[in-house]
Structure formats: structure tokens, C-alpha cells
Scaffold this motif. Structure first.
Motif, PDB file in Angstrom:
ATOM      1  N   GLN A 142      -2.776   2.690   5.679  1.00 33.31           N
ATOM      2  CA  GLN A 142      -3.286   3.350   4.479  1.00 33.31           C
ATOM      3  C   GLN A 142      -4.732   2.923   4.203  1.00 33.31           C
ATOM      4  O   GLN A 142      -5.582   3.751   3.843  1.00 33.31           O
ATOM      5  CB  GLN A 142      -2.393   2.997   3.295  1.00 33.31           C
ATOM      6  N   GLU A 144       2.254  -0.128   7.185  1.00 31.20           N
ATOM      7  CA  GLU A 144       1.978   0.988   6.275  1.00 31.20           C
ATOM      8  C   GLU A 144       0.731   0.729   5.430  1.00 31.20           C
ATOM      9  O   GLU A 144      -0.115   1.619   5.257  1.00 31.20           O
ATOM     10  CB  GLU A 144       3.187   1.227   5.365  1.00 31.20           C
ATOM     11  N   ARG A 145       0.602  -0.494   4.907  1.00 30.88           N
ATOM     12  CA  ARG A 145      -0.528  -0.779   4.026  1.00 30.88           C
ATOM     13  C   ARG A 145      -1.844  -0.860   4.809  1.00 30.88           C
ATOM     14  O   ARG A 145      -2.888  -0.405   4.336  1.00 30.88           O
ATOM     15  CB  ARG A 145      -0.284  -2.070   3.248  1.00 30.88           C
TER      16      ARG A 145
END
Length: 353
Positions: free
Chosen positions: A207, A203-204
Motif C-alpha cells: 500500500q 499489505e501495508r
């Protein structure tokens, strides 16, 4: 986006330059930059303390004074543009009874720096500033002043989130460091190495890729070639040296490609920066702070620029610290600050950020 590129000479609103920690070299390199590039005086407003800036002008040239450098205090930004040619507009954005001692950690200096950052950010968020360029701050002085944020990036993120009425998590930002020939964006910033490893998640990383892609698109490069560095030696060697590349980084890269980004990796971290410098990529996404910053600082600290991606305004900064050992000597170079100013002018001249 470097100092050699042409910048606009007629902005409708100014770029704000914060003085940084008044005990460090920030005020001096601002004075030097405006002396070396006097044409910038028509485009900038310095946010700081008048007495501190006047002292810096004297420190950088024993024959100079307020009159010859042209410092003029203005009451607010609406008066920018009314100054006579050659003058430097100053906004008194902090409360100092007198300049602080050079080269010392001081809570008063930290508070003054924080007040200047807050003023500049709020002006930019209200549309009264074209961009914000921040001179270096000292993290210990900031903490001594009771500021809970560890650095510029986190402070500006919090101010922007508050302005928009959202949580900090709802306004993710990333740090991009650049020098001639290399740009790198960091997945995590000012955390311990153990915490940085924990931040390597699908996810990071995804992102980070989205924020990076969006930044370059707004700056006129719709399909930036983004290389993603591995975490482990040789990008894990197919899982022999760790599984993060297979289990975390590769899935993030694959999803970014599905979303239309020009992303590749994970690449071996010991060669990907060299490949980018040779022209193979426009930017490298690094897994943690030192992985990305060491190559940039090795290649060009004197011309390095720190850009915060994800903010609703442009923010750049020189890629060095307060240099307390040089403060007051007049020997600090303004090259990195000038590169940061030129980058801010270039980005706002050609983007819709």
C-alpha cells in the motif's frame, strides 16, 4: 520540489498556511517567511488568530507592526485577491480572547491550532484552496484540547475521510519527509516501536509503494525509482538476522514490480539512504518512523519538508516542532517553512493532485 525550483506566480486560488500552536514558533516563522519573501503574500492566506500573528510580527522585528507587514483580516476566502499589493490576508479561524503565553502547553492553544487545521482542510476539500501548509503543532496541547488524533497526518486523514463519507481505513495516507538530496516515505508513523514492527506486513508495504508511486506520477515523475529499506541489520543477511526481508518485504517488492512500479529492495537500511542521496534512487520507503526520519533530519532539518501522501489535496509542513524554548525570541528560522511553501506551490503547479 525544493526551494530552489521555480514556482508559479499566478495561482487562481490561494495556498493556506495554518499558524500552528500559538504558543510555539509557528506564528513567528510565518511572519519571518512573509517578510523575507514578500512575493509570497500574493499567493498565501494565513489561517490563524490576528492578535497572535501581530504579536509574532513584533517579536520577529522590534521595528515592525501590523501596518508595515500588511496583515489584513478578510471575512472569507472569496475576498482573497482583493487585497492591495503587499498585504497579507488573514482568516480568523479560531477563538482566542487574547494570545496565549509563549512556550507553554495550553489546551486553549491546542484548540486554536485544531480549529485552524480544520478550517484549512475543509477549504481545500471544497476546492477553495490550492494547498495547505501547516506550521508546527504540539501534540500534548492537541490532546489537552480533547483532539483524539496524535498529529497533523492522522487529523487531516480523518477530516478527508469524513468529507468523502468513507472510513479512515479506506483513505490510507503516508508521511514523506524530504530535504535537499533525500526523500523518504514511512510505512508507519506515530506508533510505538513494537506496534511499528507489527505494521511491517506485505499489505501495508505494498500500500505504501502504491501511494508513493501515485504521488510521484501526479507530480510529473511517472516511474520514480523507489528503494525499499530492510527492517533488520544488513537487510537480514539472507535470514541470519531475521526473516522479515524474505517473508514480507521481498514479496511486497515483487508484487509492486509486477504492477509496473520501478521498485527495488529490500536494501540494507544502513546504506540505502546514502545511496539515495548519491542519486541512486528518487525516494526510500522506510519501515518505521525513526528509520526514515533520522537521516532526513541529520542531513537537513533546517530545510526539511513533511508531505502527506494520499490526501485529496496537497499538504506540506516544516520538518520541525513548536520549539517552545525559542518561542517569543524572534530567533527561529523560517527556512523549513519556506521550503514547505515552495514544495506546495511546485507540486500544485505541475500536478493534478
Amino acid at each position: 520540489m525544493n526551494s530552489s525550483e521555480q514556482v508559479s506566480t499566478a495561482p487562481h486560488i490561494p495556498v493556506l498556511v495554518t499558524m500552528g500552536d500559538p504558543a510555539g514558533i509557528g506564528p513567528e516563522i510565518i511572519a519571518k517567511a512573509l517578510r523575507e519573501r514578500p512575493e509570497l503574500r500574493r499567493q498565501l492566506v494565513v489561517v490563524g488568530d490576528m492578535a497572535t500573528l501581530e504579536r509574532a510580527a513584533l517579536a520577529t522585528d522590534a521595528n515592525d507592526d501590523r501596518a508595515t507587514l500588511g496583515f489584513v483580516q478578510i471575512p472569507d476566502l472569496s475576498h482573497w485577491g482583493e487585497m492591495t499589493e503587499g498585504h497579507v490576508s488573514i482568516i480568523q479561524a479560531c477563538k482566542l480572547q487574547q494570545p496565549v503565553a509563549w512556550g507553554r502547553i495550553d489546551a486553549l492553544a491546542g484548540r486554536a491550532a485544531a480549529d485552524c487545521i480544520r478550517f484549512a482542510a475543509e477549504a481545500a476539500l471544497k476546492g477553495a484552496a490550492r494547498a495547505v501548509v501547516t506550521a508546527p503543532i504540539h501534540k500534548e496541547a492537541l490532546a489537552a484540547a480533547g483532539v483524539s488524533h496524535p498529529g497533523h497526518t492522522e487529523f487531516l486523514q480523518a477530516l478527508a475521510a469524513a468529507h468523502q463519507g468513507v472510513s479512515v481505513d479506506a483513505l490510507p495516507v503516508r508521511m514523506m519527509l524530504s530535504c535537499p538530496g533525500l526523500r523518504t516515505v514511512l510505512v508507519s508513523i506515530h506508533v510505538s516501536l513494537r506496534q511499528a514492527l507489527e505494521a511491517v506486513t506485505v499489505e501495508r508495504i505494498l500500500q505504501t509503494l502504491r501511494i508513493t508511486h501515485a504521488h510521484f506520477r501526479l507530480c510529473g515523475l511517472p516511474l520514480a525509482r523507489i528503494a525499499v529499506a530492510g527492517l533488520n541489520p544488513h537487510a537480514g543477511e539472507g535470514g541470519l538476522f531475521g526473516g522479515e526481508e524474505l517473508d514480507i518485504i521481498a514479496p511486497a517488492v515483487q508484487q509492486a514490480v509486477k504492477e509496473g512500479m520501478l521498485v527495488s529492495g529490500p536494501h540494507a537500511p544502513d546504506t540505502v539512504f546514502m545511496r539515495a542521496r548519491q542519486g541512486g534512487f528518487d525516494v526510500v520507503v522506510a519501515m518505521y518512523h525513526d528509520q526514515g526520519l533520522i537521516p532526513v533530519k541529520l542531513l537537513g532539518l533546517e530545510h526539511g519538508v513533511n508531505t502527506t501522501l494520499g490526501l485529496p489535496f496537497v499538504r506540506t509542513s516544516p520538518d520541525h516542532g513548536t520549539a517552545f524554548d525559542l518561542a517569543g525570541t524572534g530567533r527561529a528560522s523560517a527556512a523549513s517553512l519556506l521550503a514547505a511553501i515552495d514544495a506546495a506551490l511546485q507540486m500544485t503547479a505541475s500536478s493534478s493532485i
